[in-house]
Motif scaffolding. Structure first.
Motif, PDB file in Angstrom:
ATOM      1  N   ARG A  18       0.832  -1.206   0.000  1.00  0.00           N
ATOM      2  CA  ARG A  18       0.000   0.000   0.000  1.00  0.00           C
ATOM      3  C   ARG A  18       0.871   1.263   0.000  1.00  0.00           C
ATOM      4  NH1 ARG A  18      -3.983   1.817   4.868  1.00  0.00           N
ATOM      5  NH2 ARG A  18      -5.325   3.246   3.685  1.00  0.00           N
ATOM      6  N   ALA A  21       2.343   1.956  -3.461  1.00  0.00           N
ATOM      7  CA  ALA A  21       1.350   2.517  -4.381  1.00  0.00           C
ATOM      8  C   ALA A  21       1.099   4.002  -4.083  1.00  0.00           C
ATOM      9  CB  ALA A  21       0.048   1.737  -4.284  1.00  0.00           C
ATOM     10  N   ARG A  22       1.101   4.362  -2.818  1.00  0.00           N
ATOM     11  CA  ARG A  22       0.896   5.761  -2.437  1.00  0.00           C
ATOM     12  C   ARG A  22       2.095   6.633  -2.787  1.00  0.00           C
ATOM     13  NH1 ARG A  22      -1.549   5.494   3.701  1.00  0.00           N
ATOM     14  NH2 ARG A  22      -3.731   5.328   3.117  1.00  0.00           N
ATOM     15  N   PRO A  25       2.816   6.757  -7.324  1.00  0.00           N
ATOM     16  CA  PRO A  25       1.568   6.605  -8.076  1.00  0.00           C
ATOM     17  C   PRO A  25       1.748   6.415  -9.579  1.00  0.00           C
ATOM     18  CG  PRO A  25       1.860   8.877  -7.361  1.00  0.00           C
ATOM     19  CD  PRO A  25       2.935   8.064  -6.689  1.00  0.00           C
ATOM     20  N   TYR A  28       3.458   2.543  -9.767  1.00  0.00           N
ATOM     21  CA  TYR A  28       2.655   1.410  -9.295  1.00  0.00           C
ATOM     22  C   TYR A  28       1.902   0.685 -10.423  1.00  0.00           C
ATOM     23  CZ  TYR A  28      -0.947  -1.395  -7.182  1.00  0.00           C
ATOM     24  OH  TYR A  28      -1.781  -2.441  -6.891  1.00  0.00           O
ATOM     25  N   VAL A  79      -5.960  -1.331  -3.011  1.00  0.00           N
ATOM     26  CA  VAL A  79      -5.056  -0.216  -3.333  1.00  0.00           C
ATOM     27  C   VAL A  79      -5.525   0.520  -4.582  1.00  0.00           C
ATOM     28  CG1 VAL A  79      -2.709   0.266  -4.169  1.00  0.00           C
ATOM     29  CG2 VAL A  79      -3.047  -1.118  -2.131  1.00  0.00           C
ATOM     30  N   ASP A  80      -5.972  -0.206  -5.578  1.00  0.00           N
ATOM     31  CA  ASP A  80      -6.421   0.437  -6.810  1.00  0.00           C
ATOM     32  C   ASP A  80      -7.682   1.261  -6.570  1.00  0.00           C
ATOM     33  OD1 ASP A  80      -5.774   0.785  -9.614  1.00  0.00           O
ATOM     34  OD2 ASP A  80      -7.638  -0.306 -10.031  1.00  0.00           O
ATOM     35  N   GLU A  82      -8.512   2.592  -3.705  1.00  0.00           N
ATOM     36  CA  GLU A  82      -8.079   3.740  -2.911  1.00  0.00           C
ATOM     37  C   GLU A  82      -7.422   4.801  -3.790  1.00  0.00           C
ATOM     38  OE1 GLU A  82      -5.874   4.495   1.330  1.00  0.00           O
ATOM     39  OE2 GLU A  82      -5.015   2.929   0.062  1.00  0.00           O
ATOM     40  N   ARG A  83      -6.559   4.371  -4.695  1.00  0.00           N
ATOM     41  CA  ARG A  83      -5.847   5.301  -5.576  1.00  0.00           C
ATOM     42  C   ARG A  83      -6.797   6.081  -6.475  1.00  0.00           C
ATOM     43  NH1 ARG A  83      -3.386   3.137  -9.546  1.00  0.00           N
ATOM     44  NH2 ARG A  83      -2.003   4.851  -9.936  1.00  0.00           N
ATOM     45  N   SER A  84      -7.879   5.426  -6.900  1.00  0.00           N
ATOM     46  CA  SER A  84      -8.794   6.059  -7.852  1.00  0.00           C
ATOM     47  C   SER A  84      -9.952   6.793  -7.173  1.00  0.00           C
ATOM     48  CB  SER A  84      -9.332   5.010  -8.831  1.00  0.00           C
ATOM     49  OG  SER A  84     -10.118   4.052  -8.132  1.00  0.00           O
TER      50      SER A  84
END
Length: 115
Positions: A18, A21-22, A25, A28, A79-80, A82-84
Motif C-alpha cells: 500500500r 502505491a501511495r 503513483p 505502481y 489499493v487500486d 483507494e488510488r482512484s
C-alpha cells in the motif's frame, strides 16, 4: 533483522504494498503488468519470493499460485480503489484496510489447516 512470520509478516507486506502505491503513483500501475524482458522477469521473481517468504508462516510455497494470487488480488483491488478515489463512504479507509488484513489472515490460516 528479525524475521516476521504469520500475521506480522502479512501485515508487513500488505502495508509495504500500500505504501509503495501511495509513494509511487506513476510507477505502481507499471508493476501490475507482465513484461517480456529478462530484467522484468528477475524483478518479478524477486517480488514473488518476498511474498512467498512473508506468507510461509501460512504454509505458502512457491508453487501455491492460487494463494499468492488471492493475496495479490485482494491487496491490488483495495489499493487500486483507494488510488482512484473509490472509497467515498465516511468510514476510515485505514480501518477498512486493517479489516482486509484480518480477513486475509483468517482465510490463510483456515486454508493452512486444510492442507
Amino acid at each position: 533483522m528479525t524475521r516476521r512470520s504469520g500475521r506480522a509478516a502479512l501485515e508487513g507486506i500488505a502495508n509495504a504494498y500500500r505504501r509503495f502505491a501511495r509513494e509511487h503513483p506513476g510507477t505502481y500501475p507499471l508493476t501490475q503488468r507482465a513484461v517480456s524482458s529478462a530484467a522484468w522477469e528477475a524483478a518479478a521473481s524477486d517480488a514473488v519470493a518476498s511474498v512467498v517468504a512473508a506468507l510461509s508462516g501460512y504454509g505458502v510455497a512457491e508453487d501455491d499460485t492460487d494463494r499468492i494470487r488471492f493475496v495479490r488480488a485482494a491487496l491490488h483491488g483495495f489499493v487500486d480503489l483507494e488510488r482512484s478515489g473509490g472509497f467515498a463512504l465516511p468510514a476510515s479507509v485505514d480501518e477498512s484496510f486493517a479489516f482486509l488484513i484480518d480477513a486475509l489472515d483468517a482465510t490463510l490460516r483456515a486454508l493452512h489447516t486444510k492442507r
